[in-house]
Design an enzyme around this catalytic site. Structure first.
Site, PDB file in Angstrom:
ATOM      1  N   LYS A  89      34.871  51.607   8.964  1.00  0.00           N
ATOM      2  CA  LYS A  89      34.515  51.247   7.585  1.00  0.00           C
ATOM      3  C   LYS A  89      34.626  52.470   6.671  1.00  0.00           C
ATOM      4  O   LYS A  89      35.243  52.413   5.604  1.00  0.00           O
ATOM      5  CB  LYS A  89      33.087  50.698   7.544  1.00  0.00           C
ATOM      6  N   ARG A 123      25.206  51.413   5.267  1.00  0.00           N
ATOM      7  CA  ARG A 123      25.829  50.511   6.265  1.00  0.00           C
ATOM      8  C   ARG A 123      26.351  51.275   7.467  1.00  0.00           C
ATOM      9  O   ARG A 123      26.813  52.411   7.328  1.00  0.00           O
ATOM     10  CB  ARG A 123      27.028  49.786   5.648  1.00  0.00           C
ATOM     11  N   GLY A 165      28.736  42.729  12.917  1.00  0.00           N
ATOM     12  CA  GLY A 165      27.371  42.214  12.915  1.00  0.00           C
ATOM     13  C   GLY A 165      26.462  42.818  13.967  1.00  0.00           C
ATOM     14  O   GLY A 165      25.339  42.372  14.150  1.00  0.00           O
ATOM     15  N   ARG A 188      39.728  46.073   6.564  1.00  0.00           N
ATOM     16  CA  ARG A 188      40.026  46.393   7.965  1.00  0.00           C
ATOM     17  C   ARG A 188      41.093  45.418   8.445  1.00  0.00           C
ATOM     18  O   ARG A 188      41.334  44.383   7.811  1.00  0.00           O
ATOM     19  CB  ARG A 188      38.776  46.271   8.835  1.00  0.00           C
ATOM     20  N   HIS A 206      41.564  30.674  47.617  1.00  0.00           N
ATOM     21  CA  HIS A 206      42.556  29.599  47.666  1.00  0.00           C
ATOM     22  C   HIS A 206      42.590  28.805  46.360  1.00  0.00           C
ATOM     23  O   HIS A 206      43.638  28.607  45.748  1.00  0.00           O
ATOM     24  CB  HIS A 206      42.236  28.682  48.854  1.00  0.00           C
ATOM     25  N   SER A 265      57.838  44.033  48.905  1.00  0.00           N
ATOM     26  CA  SER A 265      57.061  43.402  47.844  1.00  0.00           C
ATOM     27  C   SER A 265      55.589  43.650  48.178  1.00  0.00           C
ATOM     28  O   SER A 265      55.124  43.283  49.261  1.00  0.00           O
ATOM     29  CB  SER A 265      57.359  41.906  47.782  1.00  0.00           C
ATOM     30  N   GLY A 271      51.905  43.031  48.388  1.00  0.00           N
ATOM     31  CA  GLY A 271      50.953  41.910  48.297  1.00  0.00           C
ATOM     32  C   GLY A 271      49.604  42.533  47.972  1.00  0.00           C
ATOM     33  O   GLY A 271      48.810  42.844  48.868  1.00  0.00           O
ATOM     34  N   THR A 272      49.357  42.717  46.706  1.00  0.00           N
ATOM     35  CA  THR A 272      48.162  43.482  46.318  1.00  0.00           C
ATOM     36  C   THR A 272      46.870  42.687  46.485  1.00  0.00           C
ATOM     37  O   THR A 272      45.797  43.263  46.396  1.00  0.00           O
ATOM     38  CB  THR A 272      48.305  43.982  44.869  1.00  0.00           C
ATOM     39  N   ASP A 295      46.050  40.980  49.420  1.00  0.00           N
ATOM     40  CA  ASP A 295      45.582  41.400  50.732  1.00  0.00           C
ATOM     41  C   ASP A 295      45.388  42.904  50.789  1.00  0.00           C
ATOM     42  O   ASP A 295      44.502  43.399  51.485  1.00  0.00           O
ATOM     43  CB  ASP A 295      46.577  40.943  51.813  1.00  0.00           C
ATOM     44  N   CYS A 326      53.868  41.108  44.250  1.00  0.00           N
ATOM     45  CA  CYS A 326      53.704  39.666  44.079  1.00  0.00           C
ATOM     46  C   CYS A 326      52.242  39.235  44.200  1.00  0.00           C
ATOM     47  O   CYS A 326      51.945  38.053  44.224  1.00  0.00           O
ATOM     48  CB  CYS A 326      54.584  38.894  45.046  1.00  0.00           C
ATOM     49  N   TYR A 372      60.276  45.189  39.781  1.00  0.00           N
ATOM     50  CA  TYR A 372      59.851  43.923  39.184  1.00  0.00           C
ATOM     51  C   TYR A 372      58.405  43.604  39.515  1.00  0.00           C
ATOM     52  O   TYR A 372      57.823  44.169  40.445  1.00  0.00           O
ATOM     53  CB  TYR A 372      60.756  42.756  39.625  1.00  0.00           C
TER      54      TYR A 372
HETATM   55  C1  PEP Z   1      49.043  39.082  48.530  1.00  0.00           C
HETATM   56  O1  PEP Z   1      48.358  39.242  49.529  1.00  0.00           O
HETATM   57  O2  PEP Z   1      48.992  39.825  47.526  1.00  0.00           O
HETATM   58  C2  PEP Z   1      49.964  37.945  48.454  1.00  0.00           C
HETATM   59  C3  PEP Z   1      50.757  37.795  47.409  1.00  0.00           C
HETATM   60  O3  PEP Z   1      49.901  37.021  49.447  1.00  0.00           O
HETATM   61  P1  PEP Z   1      48.763  35.877  49.540  1.00  0.00           P
HETATM   62  O4  PEP Z   1      48.008  35.888  48.252  1.00  0.00           O
HETATM   63  O5  PEP Z   1      49.495  34.616  49.755  1.00  0.00           O
HETATM   64  O6  PEP Z   1      47.994  36.339  50.703  1.00  0.00           O
HETATM   65 MG    MG Z   2      48.914  38.178  51.345  1.00  0.00          MG
END
Ligand code: PEP
Ligand code: MG
Length: 886
Positions: free
Chosen positions: A21, A91, A100, A329, A445, A771, A773-774, A776, A838, A858
């Protein structure tokens, strides 16, 4: 150290010091806009005050005195003067907007003497006493913390039912003073300097007030910023006809249309607009009633936009026909408006395309891709959980997947509520509008499957207690029985009672234009996680450049497939198992062909079967129940035929139960899944490879450009990959020989266990791509179960132990470090190794930025997050360009 900056300071404008402000006021004044004179007390003064436990630095008050003297000389008024008193507003204003959240005191400088002077000077004692009464009220509430309701009640009694006037405001003021003195054991000071010091200290205190602290937690704003305080000469919008106050946006904040938009209240002070006592008028009414002032406002609005190069939210006051600017602003806006404004500002040559892309926050796109819940304060929130898959949807509650399907077939909208979901519930999830689970985290899941389908989902809703037997659930707010309506907001994690209004999304030309620019700027490719031809087609529409993860196990769901899968699992020997698999191969090949077709021209990464086999068998508890019931019936059965049938069925179920028990694991997430299955049952890998390559050759035959990438999951040891990839390659050669044609393909691996990341250099000798698998990898690095962490992780975030859920946004220091190590070691062996990610993090903007920084090729996200990932990838490319230019 300088603590005080006059609005006409020559110093460079620094928002961190002056607050948003204060900086706006200094800049407006510098640019020649009509701003009432004043000065800003810096954020450093607030921090010094807080550090000294509520004692302001001594020189502050000297500098404030200099500021007041200079205001007196500019305005010709005297602070506390008995003829022409200088009145002030005080203010708050931090560097980051916190609307606020902190306090304001208006009309400061009024006391028993100056109120009379104001009355005489304006010839309006009603106005003067109203202003004094308001000052005393605000001062009591903000400085002395008297509950506002007590003060408002005293004012209401004094006013009675008649229109307030000088006499009744005089009575109200006297009562307010008494209540305040009683509460604070000291009177409202008459000395304006004392008033000012106390008000400034109160604004500093409000930085650490509950409201402000909570707001900072929710919005991730640092406690170390402090608030600035602007002290400004009062202008009165409540000084009779030709006066008023209002708020204007330089463009429509809902649609982005280039048309000034706002509201105006005649003969009123700013707080009246906020309090909603009278309904404000549209600015169009102001245009007819005060055409000159309206025209000035329009001119200023245009100049402000060119100055700030963005849509502005302006507060203004008109005092007896003269327009004053009190604040400007950058205006808050809907996602649709943000995109339109960015594109049009480029068309108007105000900003570049790069800036236009950076103006739209990637996460905001969610609003355009999913229905938005428009809840009012009357809507009842039954429970809150983790916002697992965005969008709003309503339906009647059901607790069973089959029932969800039955009702959906009758045309009803349903919300599936479960403790958690398993592959057995998949058909119910497809049929439902939304899914709610009481357990699980954002990669459970239910969350993963719902996100893939773009369905609203809330998980880990601990406030909900489900009673399957009674077909109802309890929350602290209500009891909901099967068939009752609820609304799920997967964007915020709220579950509402009843059917709450939702607004459908729309993608327009401005969206396509902006996303086209984003695609030109980004370096990371964006793929989608999709398991069906329909999802793949949708992902492509949303801009995916291939499939980064096709979770094959999702293709084993469906009555005929689950039956064949069960037959395979129950098979007494290898021959019977091969037979069952032969039934599955053509079904899988058909699915793969559909996906290759939808992704014509782009790569498709198919992952081999991952989940533990027992997931394909019936539920253990239900099987035991069924056996018990059959045994009870057996006792009562009289005919030989009935006894034989019952015995046959019991026998069958006992074999199933035996298999379930043999396959059950204490910790299935760390058990016999991923490539460990393919190693124990090579025939499953072989069947899948056969289906993939058959489909690929058939599609290529039809002229479809296919590039299958076969991915081996959950590899920990190099040898696991070597064995599985050899089997895939052998099968490919067999299929090519049988069909007399071949296609190009690659075999690679997921890196989703810490060991795999560490031995990535050796795995890369055999793998053609990685790839990460972040999901797990986070589970196994942090030691947090994907399915159970949802129960306690939100508490960690609330207590400030961690900043964000590591399953949602990559934990850079831990999991991220392993990803970096994996990339570095993999590329040391094979410099051109293609690497992607992924896990769910592929669609999270801050994680996408990290993956860009460490050189991934990617990211792959669920289809509905593809646009978000595209825009986030463009942001990080543009930002790294600017930082490397600097
Ligand atoms: C993971 O583990 O990041 C992955 C993409 O596999 P999933 O989620 O199916 O275990
Ligand atoms: Mg996995």
């Amino acid at each position: 150290m300088t603590w005080v900056y006059p609005f006409n300071t020559d110093e460079p404008v620094d928002r961190d010091i002056l607050g948003g402000k204060g900086a706006g006021l200094v800049e407006m004044r510098r640019a020649g806009f009509p701003v009432p004179p004043g000065f800003v007390i810096s954020t450093s003064a607030c921090l010094a005050y807080t550090a000294a436990h509520g004692v302001a630095p001594e020189e502050l008050w000297d500098e404030v005195a200099v500021g007041i003297a200079s205001l007196e000389s500019v305005t010709g008024k005297t602070f506390g003067g008995a003829t022409d008193p200088l009145l002030l507003s005080v203010r708050s204003g931090a560097a980051v907007s916190m609307p606020g959240m902190m306090d304001t005191v208006l009309n400061l400088g009024l006391n028993d003497t100056t109120v009379e002077a104001l009355a005489k000077q304006t010839g309006d004692s009603d106005f003067a006493w109203q202003s004094y009464r308001r000052f005393v009220h605000m001062f009591g509430e903000i400085v002395f913390r008297v509950p506002s309701e007590r003060l408002s009640a005293a004012v209401a009694t004094a006013h009675g039912s008649a229109e307030p006037d000088a006499a009744s405001d005089q009575v109200a003021t006297a009562r307010l003073k008494m209540i305040i003195e009683g509460h604070a054991s000291r009177p409202v000071p008459q000395d304006p300097v004392e008033q000012l010091h106390l008000a400034i200290a109160a604004v500093f205190d409000s930085w650490d007030g509950r409201r402000a602290v909570d707001y900072r937690r929710v919005h991730g704003i640092s406690d170390a910023l402090g608030t600035a305080v602007s002290v400004q000469t009062m202008v009165f919008g409540n000084s009779g006809k030709g006066s008023g106050t209002g708020v204007a946006f330089t463009r429509d904040p809902g649609t982005g249309e280039r048309k000034m938009y706002g509201e105006y209240l005649d003969n009123a002070q700013g707080e009246d607009v906020v309090a909603g006592i009278r309904t404000p008028l549209s600015l169009d009414v102001m245009a007819t009633e005060m055409p000159d002032v309206h025209q000035q406002l329009l001119d200023i609005s245009g100049r402000l936009e060119s100055h700030y190069r963005d849509m502005q939210d302006i507060e203004f006051t008109v005092e007896r026909g003269k327009l004053w600017m009190l604040q400007t602003r950058s205006g808050k806006r809907s996602a649709r408006a943000a995109i339109r404004i960015a594109v049009e500002l480029f068309d108007e040559k105000i900003i570049s395309r790069e800036e236009a892309v950076l103006r739209v926050t990637p996460d905001r796109l969610e609003e355009l891709l999913h229905p938005v819940v428009h809840a009012s304060t009357d809507d009842v929130v039954l429970a809150r959980g983790l916002a697992a898959s965005p969008g709003g949807a309503s339906g009647v509650v059901v607790f069973d997947a089959d029932e969800a399907v039955e009702l959906a077939e009758e045309g009803k909208k349903v919300v599936l509520v479960r403790h958690e979901t398993s592959p057995d519930d998949f058909h119910g999830m497809v049929a439902a509008q939304a899914i709610v689970t009481t357990r699980g985290g954002v990669t459970s899941h239910a969350a993963v499957v719902a996100r893939g389908m773009g369905k609203s989902c809330v998980v880990g809703c601990e406030d909900i207690e489900v009673d399957y037997a009674e077909q109802l659930f309890h929350t602290p707010k209500a009891e909901i029985t099967k068939g009752d309506w609820v609304t799920v907001d997967g964007t915020t994690g709220a579950v509402y009672l009843g059917e709450v209004e939702t607004v459908s999304p729309e993608l327009d030309d401005n969206y396509s234009t902006l996303m086209g620019w984003a695609d030109e700027f980004r370096e990371l490719a964006v793929r989608a996680n999709a398991d069906t031809p329909v999802d793949a087609a949708r992902a492509r529409e949303l801009g995916a450049e291939g499939i980064g993860l096709c979770r094959s196990e999702h293709m084993f769901f469906g009555d005929d497939r689950t039956a064949a899968m069960r037959e395979m699992i129950m098979a007494p020997n290898a021959i019977a198992r091969a037979d069952a698999l032969t039934q599955l191969a053509p079904l899988q090949a058909k699915d793969y062909a559909g996906i290759f077709e939808a992704m014509d021209g782009f790569p498709v990464t198919v992952r081999l079967l991952d989940p533990p086999l027992h997931e394909f068998l019936p539920d253990r508890h239900e099987t035991i129940m069924e056996i018990t019931n059959l045994k009870l019936r057996l006792r009562k059965a009289s005919s030989l035929e009935a006894i034989n049938t019952l015995l046959g069925r019991i026998n069958e179920l006992e074999t199933v139960l035996d298999r379930i028990e043999r396959l059950s694991e204490a910790n299935p997430m760390l058990g016999h899944r991923g490539c460990r299955l393919g190693i124990a049952y090579p025939e499953i890998t072989e069947m899948q490879a056969r289906a993939i390559f058959t489909a690929a050759v058939q599609c290529a035959d039809k002229g479809i450009a296919v590039f299958p990438e076969v991915m081996v999951p959950l590899v920990a040891f190099e040898s696991e990959f070597v064995s599985q990839s050899a089997l895939v390659r052998e099968t490919a050669e067999k299929v090519f020989a049988e069909l007399g044609a071949s296609v190009d393909y690659a075999v690679g691996t997921m890196i989703e266990l810490p060991r795999a990341a560490l031995v990535a250099g050796r795995i890369a000798e055999h793998a053609e791509f990685f790839s990460f698998g972040t999901n797990d990898l986070t589970q196994s690095t942090v030691g947090l179960s994907r399915d159970d962490a949802g129960r306690f992780l939100p508490g960690y975030i609330r207590r400030g132990l961690i900043d964000a859920d590591p399953f949602r946004s990559i934990d850079r220091e831990g999991v991220g470090e392993l990803v970096s190590i994996g990339v570095e070691r993999g590329r040391k062996t094979k410099p051109d190794l293609k690497i992607g990610v992924c896990g769910e993090h592929g669609g999270d903007p801050s994680s996408v930025a990290f993956f860009h920084e460490i050189g991934l090729d990617y990211v792959s996200s669920s289809p509905f997050r593809v646009p978000i990932a595209r825009l986030a990838a463009a942001h990080v490319s543009l930002q790294s360009r600017t930082s490397s230019d600097a």
